[in-house]
Design an enzyme around this catalytic site. Structure first.
Site, mmCIF file in Angstrom:
data_model
loop_
_atom_site.group_PDB
_atom_site.id
_atom_site.type_symbol
_atom_site.label_atom_id
_atom_site.label_comp_id
_atom_site.label_asym_id
_atom_site.label_seq_id
_atom_site.Cartn_x
_atom_site.Cartn_y
_atom_site.Cartn_z
ATOM 1 N N LYS A 115 -36.383 25.290 23.955
ATOM 2 C CA LYS A 115 -37.224 24.507 23.050
ATOM 3 C C LYS A 115 -37.378 25.273 21.756
ATOM 4 O O LYS A 115 -37.323 26.510 21.747
ATOM 5 C CB LYS A 115 -38.621 24.297 23.659
ATOM 6 C CG LYS A 115 -39.330 23.081 23.112
ATOM 7 C CD LYS A 115 -38.798 21.829 23.775
ATOM 8 C CE LYS A 115 -39.556 20.597 23.378
ATOM 9 N NZ LYS A 115 -39.293 19.515 24.344
HETATM 10 N N1 GLU Z 1 -37.615 16.587 23.288
HETATM 11 C C1 GLU Z 1 -37.175 15.797 24.373
HETATM 12 C C2 GLU Z 1 -37.750 16.325 25.674
HETATM 13 O O1 GLU Z 1 -38.780 16.954 25.684
HETATM 14 C C3 GLU Z 1 -35.662 15.638 24.411
HETATM 15 C C4 GLU Z 1 -34.877 16.909 24.518
HETATM 16 C C5 GLU Z 1 -33.369 16.723 24.374
HETATM 17 O O2 GLU Z 1 -32.919 15.604 24.227
HETATM 18 O O3 GLU Z 1 -32.686 17.742 24.390
HETATM 19 O O4 GLU Z 1 -37.256 16.073 26.733
#
Ligand code: GLU
Length: 425
Positions: A115
């Site tokens: 993240k």
């Molecule tokens: N931000 C989204 C999540 O928390 C998508 C992450 C992604 O597509 O890599 O799952």
């Protein structure tokens, strides 16, 4: 920031990283997790802290702080979104990265978890300032990202346009186009059909499965949604189209409720005109906080973490809580909801549709071969239904809640990959 969710009023003080670690600890005994593997999985693999100098419109430079955390890469490249928000902390990004590891394992896509986050207030920045920030942040984290290493995506307050700037910045540094470095891109540069609605669509599919096992009729099921961003807005729209009744919605500025059902298309137009669902004429005003406790069958928290706490869990009237947001429910609230017979579809299941279609986008980019939307939605449905059934089966067999069930499936898969690879050197 007056317009941001008032965290002090609605959120508990438990540290979100400790909460994520506690969720892992809670399932370790259940799956007889090897203590060394447990200790390893309790910490992120890598943490990158960057300072981001940005030229602002008034000619000055501002220095922003950003992070990219890679929690685990045992099952494949790290994957996870980037959040732009004034309240971002390193602990939050660590928690979100860990949740990505479990989420990718639960839907069985070959990714680990990561993240990113930048402490900033995108609502108070111009497009030019946002572009400058995004490009410099991308440049700073370019040492750890790449289509085989770590693939970012949208998260809170980051958009397809921001993904395009990430793709362009990374590509400029390489000297050729690298669409697979990021997902959630615009279609014109290698984005995938269906990605924009994928989180909401995945959430709809698992809610339908839950209604089925609870023998509740989907037609007319009353839904309340906290948050009207990418997840909440599309969830309202898709669920209304399936015949659910959307009885309350809210965002950072307020909300609106109507037990007879809201006109969702009218609501979306109102949001696009005014920037909020507050003040919509088709219902009564309701606060962002009260939406959680309103009379409904399905509650969809689709905003930020830690909004369902030991304090309000006893007052939640929904039979199903579908976590479109990451981390909306504290462990203390999980226990209360489970005892009260509320089925919580945990974030790593309920919002996994987004990363699932991100995976499809990455596969299409690498193959340079793009699929029809029907095929994408069909593959998504099969992934989500499978993850729901794996979770439900384990939760029923072991007599635990759905979060523990989902964690048991996901953590076991990650632990197995970690163990079979062995320890280097
Ligand atoms: N931000 C989204 C999540 O928390 C998508 C992450 C992604 O597509 O890599 O799952």
């Amino acid at each position: 920031m007056a317009t941001m969710l008032d965290r002090s009023a609605v959120q508990s003080s438990q540290n979100v990283w400790e909460m994520a670690q506690q969720q892992l600890d809670d399932v370790a005994a259940l799956i007889h997790l090897n203590p060394s593997v447990h200790a390893y999985l309790r910490e992120p693999k890598r943490v990158l802290h960057v300072s981001i100098p940005v030229r602002m419109d008034n000619g000055t430079f501002a220095i922003f702080t950003g992070y990219r955390v890679q929690h685990n890469m045992s099952r494949g490249p790290a994957k996870g979104g980037i959040r732009f928000h004034p309240d971002v902390t390193l602990d939050e990004v660590k928690a979100l990265a860990m949740w990505m590891t479990w989420k990718c394992a639960l839907v069985n896509i070959p990714f680990g978890g990561a993240k990113g986050g930048v402490i900033c207030d995108p609502k108070a920045m111009s497009m030019q300032e946002l572009e400058n920030l995004t490009r410099r942040y991308t440049s700073e984290i370019s040492i750890v990202i790449g289509p085989e290493k770590d693939i970012p995506a949208p998260d809170v307050y980051t958009t397809p346009q921001i993904m395009a700037w990430i793709m362009d910045t990374f590509s400029m540094q390489q000297g050729y186009s690298v669409p697979g470095v990021v997902t959630g891109k615009p279609l014109s540069i290698g984005g995938s059909l269906g990605r924009d609605k994928a989180t909401a669509r995945g959430c709809l599919y698992v809610v339908e499965e839950a209604l089925r096992v609870l023998e509740m009729p989907p037609q007319g099921a009353r839904v309340a949604i906290q948050g009207f961003g990418n997840a909440g807005l599309h969830a309202a729209d898709l669920m209304a189209m399936r015949g659910f009744r959307i009885v309350a919605v809210s965002d950072t500025r307020g909300g609106v409720a109507n037990p007879k059902g809201l006109d969702v298309r009218g609501l979306i137009a109102h949001k696009s005109d005014t920037g909020s669902v507050a003040g919509f004429s088709g219902g009564e005003a309701i606060t962002n906080r009260d939406v959680l406790e309103c009379d409904c069958d399905v509650l969809v928290p689709a905003a930020l973490e830690k909004v369902i706490t030991g304090d309000n869990a006893g007052r939640i009237r929904a039979k199903i809580v579908a976590e479109a947001a990451n981390g909306p429910t504290l462990p203390e609230a999980d226990a209360i909801l489970h005892e009260r017979g509320v089925m919580v579809l945990p974030d790593i299941l309920a919002n996994a549709g987004g990363v699932t279609v991100s995976y499809f986008e990455w596969v299409q980019d690498l193959q340079e071969n793009f699929w029809e939307e029907e095929e994408i939605n069909d593959r998504l449905r099969r992934k989500m239904v499978r993850a729901f059934r794996d979770t439900y089966e384990l939760a029923s067999k072991r007599n635990v809640d759905m979060r523990r069930g989902a964690y048991a499936v996901a953590v076991s898969r990650v632990a197995e990959a970690t163990t079979v690879r062995g320890l280097y050197p």
